[in-house]
Design an enzyme around this catalytic site. Structure first.
Site, PDB file in Angstrom:
ATOM      1  N   HIS A 160      -2.850   7.074   3.187  1.00 30.54           N
ATOM      2  CA  HIS A 160      -3.385   5.809   2.674  1.00 30.54           C
ATOM      3  C   HIS A 160      -4.697   5.523   3.388  1.00 30.54           C
ATOM      4  O   HIS A 160      -4.811   5.716   4.604  1.00 30.54           O
ATOM      5  CB  HIS A 160      -2.365   4.688   2.919  1.00 30.54           C
ATOM      6  CG  HIS A 160      -2.926   3.329   2.645  1.00 30.54           C
ATOM      7  ND1 HIS A 160      -3.643   3.044   1.501  1.00 30.54           N
ATOM      8  CD2 HIS A 160      -2.892   2.183   3.371  1.00 30.54           C
ATOM      9  CE1 HIS A 160      -4.015   1.771   1.542  1.00 30.54           C
ATOM     10  NE2 HIS A 160      -3.583   1.240   2.658  1.00 30.54           N
TER      11      HIS A 160
ATOM     12  N   CYS B  11       0.819  -1.221   0.000  1.00 28.80           N
ATOM     13  CA  CYS B  11       0.000   0.000   0.000  1.00 28.80           C
ATOM     14  C   CYS B  11       0.846   1.260   0.000  1.00 28.80           C
ATOM     15  O   CYS B  11       0.320   2.356  -0.192  1.00 28.80           O
ATOM     16  CB  CYS B  11      -0.924   0.010   1.208  1.00 28.80           C
ATOM     17  SG  CYS B  11      -1.969  -1.438   1.304  1.00 28.80           S
TER      18      CYS B  11
ATOM     19  N   ASN C  97     -10.202   0.125   1.010  1.00 30.48           N
ATOM     20  CA  ASN C  97      -8.734   0.137   0.888  1.00 30.48           C
ATOM     21  C   ASN C  97      -8.354  -0.316  -0.522  1.00 30.48           C
ATOM     22  O   ASN C  97      -8.545  -1.478  -0.872  1.00 30.48           O
ATOM     23  CB  ASN C  97      -8.155  -0.818   1.953  1.00 30.48           C
ATOM     24  CG  ASN C  97      -6.634  -0.885   1.918  1.00 30.48           C
ATOM     25  OD1 ASN C  97      -5.996  -0.429   0.973  1.00 30.48           O
ATOM     26  ND2 ASN C  97      -6.056  -1.476   2.949  1.00 30.48           N
TER      27      ASN C  97
HETATM   28  O1  UT7 Z   1      -3.479  -1.369   3.867  1.00 25.82           O
HETATM   29  C1  UT7 Z   1      -2.355  -1.928   4.452  1.00 25.82           C
HETATM   30  C2  UT7 Z   1      -2.400  -1.917   5.898  1.00 25.82           C
HETATM   31  N1  UT7 Z   1      -3.654  -2.454   6.390  1.00 25.82           N
HETATM   32  C3  UT7 Z   1      -4.120  -1.966   7.493  1.00 25.82           C
HETATM   33  O2  UT7 Z   1      -3.554  -1.037   8.010  1.00 25.82           O
HETATM   34  C4  UT7 Z   1      -5.310  -2.616   8.108  1.00 25.82           C
HETATM   35  C5  UT7 Z   1      -5.169  -2.567   9.605  1.00 25.82           C
HETATM   36  N2  UT7 Z   1      -6.188  -3.294  10.366  1.00 25.82           N
HETATM   37  C6  UT7 Z   1      -7.466  -2.886  10.481  1.00 25.82           C
HETATM   38  O3  UT7 Z   1      -7.920  -1.975   9.808  1.00 25.82           O
HETATM   39  C7  UT7 Z   1      -8.311  -3.546  11.542  1.00 25.82           C
HETATM   40  O4  UT7 Z   1      -7.467  -4.346  12.348  1.00 25.82           O
HETATM   41  C8  UT7 Z   1      -9.460  -4.414  10.981  1.00 25.82           C
HETATM   42  C9  UT7 Z   1     -10.542  -3.539  10.398  1.00 25.82           C
HETATM   43  C10 UT7 Z   1      -8.951  -5.387   9.959  1.00 25.82           C
HETATM   44  C11 UT7 Z   1     -10.103  -5.208  12.138  1.00 25.82           C
HETATM   45  O5  UT7 Z   1     -10.538  -4.318  13.149  1.00 25.82           O
HETATM   46  P1  UT7 Z   1     -10.134  -4.562  14.673  1.00 25.82           P
HETATM   47  O6  UT7 Z   1     -10.782  -3.514  15.456  1.00 25.82           O
HETATM   48  O7  UT7 Z   1      -8.642  -4.689  14.740  1.00 25.82           O
HETATM   49  O8  UT7 Z   1     -10.848  -5.934  14.979  1.00 25.82           O
HETATM   50  P2  UT7 Z   1     -10.219  -7.301  15.491  1.00 25.82           P
HETATM   51  O9  UT7 Z   1      -9.503  -7.997  14.383  1.00 25.82           O
HETATM   52  O10 UT7 Z   1      -9.496  -7.075  16.772  1.00 25.82           O
HETATM   53  O11 UT7 Z   1     -11.540  -8.100  15.816  1.00 25.82           O
HETATM   54  C12 UT7 Z   1     -12.465  -7.658  16.823  1.00 25.82           C
HETATM   55  C13 UT7 Z   1     -13.686  -8.563  16.781  1.00 25.82           C
HETATM   56  C14 UT7 Z   1     -13.339 -10.039  16.712  1.00 25.82           C
HETATM   57  O12 UT7 Z   1     -14.318 -10.754  17.446  1.00 25.82           O
HETATM   58  P3  UT7 Z   1     -13.979 -11.279  18.936  1.00 25.82           P
HETATM   59  O13 UT7 Z   1     -12.817 -12.193  18.763  1.00 25.82           O
HETATM   60  O14 UT7 Z   1     -13.651 -10.045  19.720  1.00 25.82           O
HETATM   61  O15 UT7 Z   1     -15.246 -11.936  19.330  1.00 25.82           O
HETATM   62  C15 UT7 Z   1     -13.507 -10.357  15.248  1.00 25.82           C
HETATM   63  O16 UT7 Z   1     -13.827 -11.723  15.023  1.00 25.82           O
HETATM   64  O17 UT7 Z   1     -14.436  -8.273  15.605  1.00 25.82           O
HETATM   65  C16 UT7 Z   1     -14.681  -9.472  14.883  1.00 25.82           C
HETATM   66  N3  UT7 Z   1     -14.747  -9.179  13.469  1.00 25.82           N
HETATM   67  C17 UT7 Z   1     -15.890  -8.865  12.846  1.00 25.82           C
HETATM   68  N4  UT7 Z   1     -17.135  -8.740  13.281  1.00 25.82           N
HETATM   69  C18 UT7 Z   1     -18.064  -8.402  12.370  1.00 25.82           C
HETATM   70  C19 UT7 Z   1     -13.720  -9.140  12.583  1.00 25.82           C
HETATM   71  N5  UT7 Z   1     -14.186  -8.827  11.370  1.00 25.82           N
HETATM   72  C20 UT7 Z   1     -15.519  -8.639  11.511  1.00 25.82           C
HETATM   73  C21 UT7 Z   1     -16.536  -8.299  10.605  1.00 25.82           C
HETATM   74  N6  UT7 Z   1     -17.797  -8.193  11.083  1.00 25.82           N
HETATM   75  N7  UT7 Z   1     -16.307  -8.058   9.301  1.00 25.82           N
END
Ligand code: UT7
Length: 327
Positions: A254, A114, A284
């Protein structure tokens, strides 16, 4: 007189088809509310089966050349930052250069995830300052939805397709490419990876069944690194340029997650009006996200001189970069 490099034209292209959060609710276990709150994304544009990265890059480049007032014979090189080239080889840049009618100019792809577009601008600046080229097209273009795992709710909600391009010249007026900071760290490369399809793990029926040709991301770890690296890149680029953060007019970051954009803006002490955000519409788009935003900001009149603009990116590699542009 010292040579300088200026952005003198911009363009972008996204495919027509839109995938909404409501569409995704029907595909995986997610909700519009979760996606909007955790990422800021509402829609993303996705390509059809017939469209590839070079098709989007071509249109973005045509617009950049038109806004720069360049004829095909003016362009001396084309570089494309992408992780989703049309083919592993030949390069997407060669295909675009030929379809633009540029003749036999040098054209090549490079890969910085990215961060691709920021890496591309720094390359263009270096080539122009060296005297090797006077006019070069820099493209960030992606079809990420072609390598998305549509069964993985943690990643499939994030990505979209698109391309952005700029014309970079040794002659202004335009956005002068100022100081920058860039870097990489392969120690954390497995946080964001397309595991199979390369020479480490060539594609087989098994790798495809296991979705190993798609994007694998440890989202929360990537998030933490992104926040730190984008903040530090911006601050170091500003320090190198010798301007305080209070003199920044606009941040074009980004577009990976609005919370990352917000954290970067806070580190620079910027108000929401000083931050360009279009992640809500496009998701993204990796290397394409900054040049798409740049073109939109340009066409909206947000870059009318004088303006101090900072670009910040983070992506697979891991890679990062920040650059100051002075309009
Ligand atoms: O472009 C290059 C660089 N990329 C980035 O910089 C991306 C960076 N990461 C992110 O933007 C975020 O980490 C994400 C959007 C991918 C995820 O958000 P998060 O706040 O970090 O969520 P998480 O992975 O810690 O997950 C929190 C909860 C989990 O459930 P439990 O384990 O707490 O019960 C996930 O299973 O949210 C759940 N979850 C979802 N729930 C509903 C993960 N994806 C989803 C979803 N819908 N789509």
């Amino acid at each position: 007189m010292n040579r300088e490099a200026y952005i003198v034209g911009t363009g972008h292209c996204v495919p027509e088809k839109i995938l909404t959060n409501a569409d995704l609710e029907k595909m995986v276990d997610t909700t519009d509310q979760w996606i909007v709150e955790r990422t800021g994304i509402r829609t993303r544009h996705i390509t059809d089966d017939r469209t590839a990265t070079s098709d989007l890059a071509l249109e973005a480049s045509r617009q950049a050349m038109e806004s720069a007032g360049w004829k095909p014979s003016d362009v001396q090189a084309v570089i494309v930052g992408t992780v989703t080239p049309d083919h592993a080889f030949p390069s997407t840049a060669c295909l675009v250069a030929t379809r633009l009618g540029l003749g036999r100019v040098p054209a090549w792809d490079f890969e910085a995830g990215c961060t691709g577009f920021v890496y591309g601008l720094i390359q263009a600046k270096a080539f122009i300052l060296s005297g090797l080229f006077d006019r070069i097209i820099v493209i960030g273009a992606e079809c990420l939805t072609k390598i998305t795992n549509w069964d993985d709710r943690t990643s499939c909600i994030l990505f979209g397709d698109g391309a952005g391009a700029v014309a970079v010249s040794s002659q202004g007026p335009g956005g002068r490419l100022g100081s920058f900071h860039w870097g990489s760290d392969g120690n954390i490369s497995d946080l964001l990876i397309q595991p199979a399809g390369g020479s480490r793990e060539p594609a087989t029926c098994e790798t495809v069944k296991a979705h190993k040709h798609t994007i694998w991301m440890n989202g929360s770890e990537t998030f933490k690194h992104a926040v730190r690296a984008m903040r530090d890149s911006c601050l170091l680029a500003l320090e190198n340029e010798g301007i305080p953060k209070s003199e920044v007019d606009l941040l074009i970051s980004h577009q990976a997650n609005w919370r990352i954009i917000d954290a970067t803006a806070r580190a620079l002490g910027l108000s929401p009006e000083q931050v360009y955000v279009n992640i809500d519409r496009y998701g993204n788009t990796s290397a394409a996200s900054i040049p798409i935003a740049l073109d939109e900001a340009m066409r909206a009149g947000l870059l009318a001189s004088p303006k101090n603009v900072v670009l910040a990116a983070f992506g697979a590699g891991m890679t990062w970069g920040g650059i100051v542009i002075r309009w």
